[in-house]
Design a protein around this motif. Structure first.
Motif, PDB file in Angstrom:
ATOM      1  N   PHE A  80      19.677  -2.755 -17.283  1.00 20.29           N
ATOM      2  CA  PHE A  80      20.141  -1.385 -17.140  1.00 20.29           C
ATOM      3  C   PHE A  80      19.776  -0.742 -15.806  1.00 20.29           C
ATOM      4  CE2 PHE A  80      20.098  -1.976 -21.726  1.00 20.29           C
ATOM      5  CZ  PHE A  80      21.293  -1.374 -22.114  1.00 20.29           C
ATOM      6  N   THR A  81      18.776  -1.275 -15.107  1.00 22.79           N
ATOM      7  CA  THR A  81      18.301  -0.620 -13.886  1.00 22.79           C
ATOM      8  C   THR A  81      18.993  -1.205 -12.659  1.00 22.79           C
ATOM      9  OG1 THR A  81      16.154  -0.459 -14.952  1.00 22.79           O
ATOM     10  CG2 THR A  81      16.261   0.076 -12.609  1.00 22.79           C
ATOM     11  N   PRO A  82      19.586  -0.383 -11.801  1.00 23.19           N
ATOM     12  CA  PRO A  82      20.220  -0.908 -10.580  1.00 23.19           C
ATOM     13  C   PRO A  82      19.212  -1.582  -9.663  1.00 23.19           C
ATOM     14  CG  PRO A  82      20.895   1.362 -11.033  1.00 23.19           C
ATOM     15  CD  PRO A  82      19.748   1.056 -11.953  1.00 23.19           C
ATOM     16  N   ALA A  83      19.689  -2.473  -8.821  1.00 27.42           N
ATOM     17  CA  ALA A  83      18.812  -3.224  -7.921  1.00 27.42           C
ATOM     18  C   ALA A  83      18.091  -2.310  -6.939  1.00 27.42           C
ATOM     19  CB  ALA A  83      19.612  -4.279  -7.162  1.00 27.42           C
ATOM     20  N   CYS A  84      18.715  -1.190  -6.584  1.00 30.21           N
ATOM     21  CA  CYS A  84      18.087  -0.292  -5.615  1.00 30.21           C
ATOM     22  C   CYS A  84      16.799   0.332  -6.135  1.00 30.21           C
ATOM     23  CB  CYS A  84      19.066   0.808  -5.201  1.00 30.21           C
ATOM     24  SG  CYS A  84      19.667   1.817  -6.574  1.00 30.21           S
ATOM     25  N   LEU A  85      16.588   0.289  -7.461  1.00 31.73           N
ATOM     26  CA  LEU A  85      15.362   0.827  -8.049  1.00 31.73           C
ATOM     27  C   LEU A  85      14.327  -0.255  -8.336  1.00 31.73           C
ATOM     28  CD1 LEU A  85      16.865   3.465 -10.512  1.00 31.73           C
ATOM     29  CD2 LEU A  85      16.061   3.780  -8.170  1.00 31.73           C
ATOM     30  N   ARG A  86      14.561  -1.465  -7.825  1.00 27.69           N
ATOM     31  CA  ARG A  86      13.613  -2.573  -7.911  1.00 27.69           C
ATOM     32  C   ARG A  86      13.189  -2.905  -9.345  1.00 27.69           C
ATOM     33  NH1 ARG A  86       9.560  -2.567  -2.725  1.00 27.69           N
ATOM     34  NH2 ARG A  86      11.183  -2.523  -1.141  1.00 27.69           N
ATOM     35  N   PRO A  87      14.116  -3.377 -10.168  1.00 24.16           N
ATOM     36  CA  PRO A  87      13.759  -3.749 -11.540  1.00 24.16           C
ATOM     37  C   PRO A  87      12.977  -5.053 -11.616  1.00 24.16           C
ATOM     38  CG  PRO A  87      16.036  -4.311 -11.098  1.00 24.16           C
ATOM     39  CD  PRO A  87      15.540  -3.566  -9.883  1.00 24.16           C
ATOM     40  N   TRP A  88      12.754  -5.687 -10.467  1.00 26.08           N
ATOM     41  CA  TRP A  88      12.075  -6.976 -10.469  1.00 26.08           C
ATOM     42  C   TRP A  88      10.565  -6.854 -10.646  1.00 26.08           C
ATOM     43  CZ3 TRP A  88       8.695  -6.919  -6.413  1.00 26.08           C
ATOM     44  CH2 TRP A  88       8.977  -6.035  -5.371  1.00 26.08           C
ATOM     45  N   VAL A  89      10.005  -5.631 -10.629  1.00 24.55           N
ATOM     46  CA  VAL A  89       8.570  -5.461 -10.862  1.00 24.55           C
ATOM     47  C   VAL A  89       8.339  -5.567 -12.360  1.00 24.55           C
ATOM     48  CG1 VAL A  89       6.582  -3.978 -10.561  1.00 24.55           C
ATOM     49  CG2 VAL A  89       8.391  -3.985  -8.841  1.00 24.55           C
ATOM     50  N   LEU A  90       7.936  -6.750 -12.827  1.00 26.44           N
ATOM     51  CA  LEU A  90       7.865  -7.048 -14.252  1.00 26.44           C
ATOM     52  C   LEU A  90       6.430  -7.148 -14.728  1.00 26.44           C
ATOM     53  CD1 LEU A  90      10.633  -9.802 -14.357  1.00 26.44           C
ATOM     54  CD2 LEU A  90      10.901  -7.344 -14.630  1.00 26.44           C
ATOM     55  N   ASP A  91       6.278  -7.050 -16.039  1.00 29.77           N
ATOM     56  CA  ASP A  91       4.952  -7.180 -16.644  1.00 29.77           C
ATOM     57  C   ASP A  91       4.488  -8.633 -16.643  1.00 29.77           C
ATOM     58  OD1 ASP A  91       4.952  -4.474 -17.112  1.00 29.77           O
ATOM     59  OD2 ASP A  91       5.759  -4.665 -19.144  1.00 29.77           O
ATOM     60  N   GLY A  92       5.401  -9.560 -16.868  1.00 30.87           N
ATOM     61  CA  GLY A  92       5.052 -10.975 -16.926  1.00 30.87           C
ATOM     62  C   GLY A  92       5.175 -11.640 -15.573  1.00 30.87           C
ATOM     63  N   ALA A  93       5.213 -12.993 -15.586  1.00 29.95           N
ATOM     64  CA  ALA A  93       5.370 -13.750 -14.343  1.00 29.95           C
ATOM     65  C   ALA A  93       6.810 -13.610 -13.860  1.00 29.95           C
ATOM     66  CB  ALA A  93       5.039 -15.220 -14.587  1.00 29.95           C
ATOM     67  N   PRO A  94       7.058 -12.981 -12.700  1.00 25.35           N
ATOM     68  CA  PRO A  94       8.437 -12.736 -12.259  1.00 25.35           C
ATOM     69  C   PRO A  94       9.229 -14.009 -12.014  1.00 25.35           C
ATOM     70  CG  PRO A  94       6.860 -12.207 -10.518  1.00 25.35           C
ATOM     71  CD  PRO A  94       6.064 -12.440 -11.755  1.00 25.35           C
ATOM     72  N   ALA A  95       8.566 -15.079 -11.590  1.00 27.99           N
ATOM     73  CA  ALA A  95       9.285 -16.324 -11.323  1.00 27.99           C
ATOM     74  C   ALA A  95       9.879 -16.925 -12.582  1.00 27.99           C
ATOM     75  CB  ALA A  95       8.346 -17.335 -10.662  1.00 27.99           C
ATOM     76  N   LEU A  96       9.316 -16.602 -13.741  1.00 22.41           N
ATOM     77  CA  LEU A  96       9.778 -17.199 -14.990  1.00 22.41           C
ATOM     78  C   LEU A  96      10.582 -16.231 -15.847  1.00 22.41           C
ATOM     79  CD1 LEU A  96       6.473 -19.060 -15.872  1.00 22.41           C
ATOM     80  CD2 LEU A  96       8.558 -20.084 -14.983  1.00 22.41           C
ATOM     81  N   SER A  97      10.432 -14.943 -15.624  1.00 20.30           N
ATOM     82  CA  SER A  97      11.101 -13.981 -16.502  1.00 20.30           C
ATOM     83  C   SER A  97      12.105 -13.091 -15.796  1.00 20.30           C
ATOM     84  CB  SER A  97      10.053 -13.103 -17.196  1.00 20.30           C
ATOM     85  OG  SER A  97       9.197 -12.480 -16.253  1.00 20.30           O
ATOM     86  N   SER A  98      12.353 -13.306 -14.498  1.00 18.36           N
ATOM     87  CA  SER A  98      13.350 -12.526 -13.782  1.00 18.36           C
ATOM     88  C   SER A  98      14.733 -13.125 -13.991  1.00 18.36           C
ATOM     89  CB  SER A  98      13.026 -12.487 -12.284  1.00 18.36           C
ATOM     90  OG  SER A  98      11.813 -11.814 -12.045  1.00 18.36           O
ATOM     91  N   PHE A  99      15.700 -12.261 -14.291  1.00 20.53           N
ATOM     92  CA  PHE A  99      17.070 -12.758 -14.466  1.00 20.53           C
ATOM     93  C   PHE A  99      18.081 -11.705 -14.040  1.00 20.53           C
ATOM     94  CE2 PHE A  99      16.124 -10.520 -18.405  1.00 20.53           C
ATOM     95  CZ  PHE A  99      17.303  -9.811 -18.667  1.00 20.53           C
ATOM     96  N   TYR A 100      17.740 -10.811 -13.168  1.00 20.89           N
ATOM     97  CA  TYR A 100      18.499  -9.587 -12.910  1.00 20.89           C
ATOM     98  C   TYR A 100      20.019  -9.776 -12.907  1.00 20.89           C
ATOM     99  CZ  TYR A 100      20.306  -5.436 -10.696  1.00 20.89           C
ATOM    100  OH  TYR A 100      21.028  -4.300 -10.437  1.00 20.89           O
ATOM    101  N   PHE A 101      20.713  -8.906 -13.689  1.00 14.62           N
ATOM    102  CA  PHE A 101      22.167  -8.798 -13.648  1.00 14.62           C
ATOM    103  C   PHE A 101      22.604  -7.371 -13.326  1.00 14.62           C
ATOM    104  CE2 PHE A 101      22.138 -12.744 -16.201  1.00 14.62           C
ATOM    105  CZ  PHE A 101      23.015 -13.480 -15.424  1.00 14.62           C
ATOM    106  N   GLY A 102      21.886  -6.399 -13.842  1.00  9.05           N
ATOM    107  CA  GLY A 102      22.177  -5.017 -13.512  1.00  9.05           C
ATOM    108  C   GLY A 102      23.273  -4.382 -14.351  1.00  9.05           C
TER     109      GLY A 102
END
Length: 449
Positions: free
Chosen positions: A264-286
Motif C-alpha cells: 500500500f505504501t508508495p516507493a517514495c515513502l520508503r516502504p523497504w524499512v522492515l521489521d524483519g530481514a529486508p533481504a528475505l522479506s522485501s517484495f515491494y510492488f506498491g
C-alpha cells in the motif's frame, strides 16, 4: 493509425532502446559504475564459489571435489555451486565484475522476456505483456535476490517454465526445469514445482496440462541426474535434516505489517524499512500494481480469480509463524524461511495485475498504468540499500594471505574458535565491516584467492 512495417519496426527499436535504458538505470551500480554487491552471502559464499569453480574449470573441468574449503568437500553435489550451469563456462574469460554484469543482464532479460511471451499468449495487448515482463524482472523481491546469486538465477527461470507449460511443450519444459535446477537454489525449484502443479490444476483443461507437467518432470529428472543423484547422496551425509526443527523453519516469517506496508505504501515513502530481514522479506510492488491486481480480479474471469487465490495463499504462507496452523502443514518445514513463498506470490500477483491492465479499455490509460508501474519500481530501486565494491576490492590480496602458495592446498590459515564465534555476531553494515572480514579471510574468502 499507421500500421506499416516501417512503423512497427520503429516501435520495436524504440521499445528495445527503452528496455536497455531501463535495465542500465535499474542496475546502474553494476552496469554503469562497475561495482558488485558484497552484502548478504555475496562475499563470504558466492564469490568463493565463483572463484573456485573457475579454478576447477581451468584444471581439467574437475568439478567433483572442492579441495580448498573445509579440508575438502563435494562441489558438483551442491547445486549452489552452479557447477553445470551454462554461464559458468564464461567465467574463464572474465573477471568477477564483468561476469556479474553478464549474469545479471542475462537473468533480467530471461525473466522479462519469458514473462512477456507468457502474457502475449494469454492477452493480445502488448502493454499487458510489457507489464508482465517488467513486474517479474524488476519487482522488489527480484531486486533483493542480487544478494544471493543462485536465488536470482533460479527465480528468473520460473516464468519460462510456465510459458512452456502453457504452450504444452513437455520437452522444452524439461530443459527449462533442468537449467533451473543447475542454477542452484533448491527451494525455488520445489516452489516452482508446487506452483506449476497449482497452475495446471487451475487450468481450463487440467488433464492436458498435468500430462505435460508429468512429462516435463520426468525429462528433468533424466537430464539433471548427473547432479541430482550426487545431491541425494550428499543429503545422506550432511547435518541438516530434510525436515527442519519447527523453531528453525519459522525464522524470517513475514509480518502482517510489512506485508501491507509493501503493498500500500508508495516507493517514495520508503516502504523497504522492515521489521524483519529486508533481504528475505522485501517484495515491494506498491499501490499501482495492487490496484491493477484488484482490477484484474474484479473484471477478470474464473482463471484470474484462481490465480489471485493462489497468490494470496502464497502470501499467507509467507507469514509463517504469524499464520495460525502454519507449522502443522505437512512437509512445510522443508523450507527454512517461510518468506520464500514470496516467489510464488510474486509470479501470480504480476500475472493477475497484467490481466487487470489488459481489462482497461482505453489504450492511453493502459500506457499510463505501465509507465506508472515502471517509474514506481525504478524509484524503489533508486536508493543504495547494499554495500558495493569495485574490481580492486576482489583483486587485492589481504596481507594475511600474502606469500601463501595457493598451489599447495596444505597451507591454510586458521582462526581460534573464540574469534570465529565472536565474529559471527559482528555487524556487517558498511564497506569497512566487509573489509575487516576480507582481511580475516573469513569465513571462506581466503579459498577464493
Amino acid at each position: 493509425m499507421d500500421k506499416s512495417p516501417a512503423h512497427k519496426n520503429l516501435r520495436l527499436v524504440l521499445l528495445i532502446l527503452a528496455g536497455i535504458a531501463y535495465l542500465e538505470i535499474y542496475w546502474r551500480g553494476l552496469l554503469i559504475f562497475g561495482r558488485v554487491v558484497i552484502d548478504g552471502d555475496a562475499l563470504p559464499y558466492y564469490y568463493p564459489n565463483w572463484a573456485i569453480g573457475k579454478r576447477l574449470l581451468l584444471d581439467n573441468c574437475s568439478f567433483l571435489w572442492d579441495p580448498y574449503r573445509n579440508m575438502g568437500q563435494p562441489f558438483l553435489a551442491d547445486p549452489r555451486n552452479q557447477a553445470l550451469y551454462p554461464l559458468r563456462w564464461l567465467s574463464v574469460f572474465f573477471d568477477y565484475v564483468d561476469y556479474q554484469r553478464i549474469y545479471v543482464v542475462f537473468h533480467s532479460i530471461l525473466a522479462a522476456g519469458s514473462g512477456f511471451l507468457l502474457m502475449r499468449r494469454l492477452r493480445p495487448q502488448v502493454s499487458a505483456a510489457l507489464l508482465a515482463g517488467l513486474g517479474l524482472a524488476f519487482n522488489g523481491y527480484a531486486y533483493w535476490r542480487i544478494l544471493y546469486s543462485a536465488d536470482l538465477a533460479t527465480l528468473a527461470w520460473m516464468p519460462a517454465a510456465f510459458y512452456c507449460l502453457l504452450r504444452q511443450r513437455p520437452w522444452a519444459l524439461a530443459a527449462v526445469l533442468t537449467l533451473q535446477w543447475f542454477s542452484g537454489f533448491t527451494p525455488y525449484c520445489l516452489l516452482t514445482a508446487a506452483a506449476l502443479l497449482a497452475y495446471a490444476l487451475a487450468d481450463d483443461e487440467p488433464r492436458a496440462s498435468l500430462i505435460c507437467l508429468v512429462k516435463g518432470w520426468g525429462g528433468m529428472l533424466g537430464l539433471s541426474a548427473i547432479q541430482f543423484l550426487p545431491f541425494l547422496e550428499l543429503l545422506r551425509h550432511i547435518d541438516r535434516p530434510v525436515l527442519l526443527d519447527k523453531a528453525l523453519a519459522l525464522e524470517n516469517s513475514l509480518s502482517w505489517k510489512d506485508m501491507f506496508r509493501q503493498l500500500f505504501t508508495p516507493a517514495c515513502l520508503r516502504p523497504w524499512v522492515l521489521d524483519g530481514a529486508p533481504a528475505l522479506s522485501s517484495f515491494y510492488f506498491g499501490p499501482v500494481l495492487l490496484g491493477l491486481f484488484i482490477w484484474g480480479v474484479v473484471r477478470g474471469g474464473g482463471r484470474e480469480r484462481r490465480w489471485a487465490a493462489l497468490a494470496l495463499a502464497a502470501l499467507a504462507l509467507a507469514a509463517g509463524r504469524n499464520l495460525p496452523g502454519y507449522s502443522y502443514i505437512p512437509f512445510i518445514t522443508v523450507f527454512r524461511f517461510p518468506s520464500q513463498w514470496l516467489a510464488v506470490f510474486c509470479f501470480f500477483f504480476v500475472l493477475v495485475s497484467a490481466c487487470g491492465l489488459s481489462r482497461v479499455r482505453r489504450p492511453v490509460l493502459r500506457l499510463m498504468g505501465l509507465v506508472l508501474v515502471a517509474a514506481d519500481l525504478l524509484l524503489y530501486a533508486s536508493p543504495s540499500y547494499f554495500n558495493w565494491a569495485d574490481s580492486e576490492f576482489f583483486g587485492s590480496v589481504p596481507r594475511l594471505a600474502a606469500g601463501v602458495d595457493l598451489a599447495d592446498t596444505r597451507q591454510r590459515v586458521f582462526h581460534s574458535k573464540r574469534l570465529i564465534e565472536r565474529s559471527a555476531s559482528w555487524w556487517r553494515r558498511s564497506l569497512s565491516d566487509w573489509q575487516l572480514f576480507k582481511a580475516m579471510l573469513h569465513p571462506s574468502f581466503g579459498a577464493a584467492l
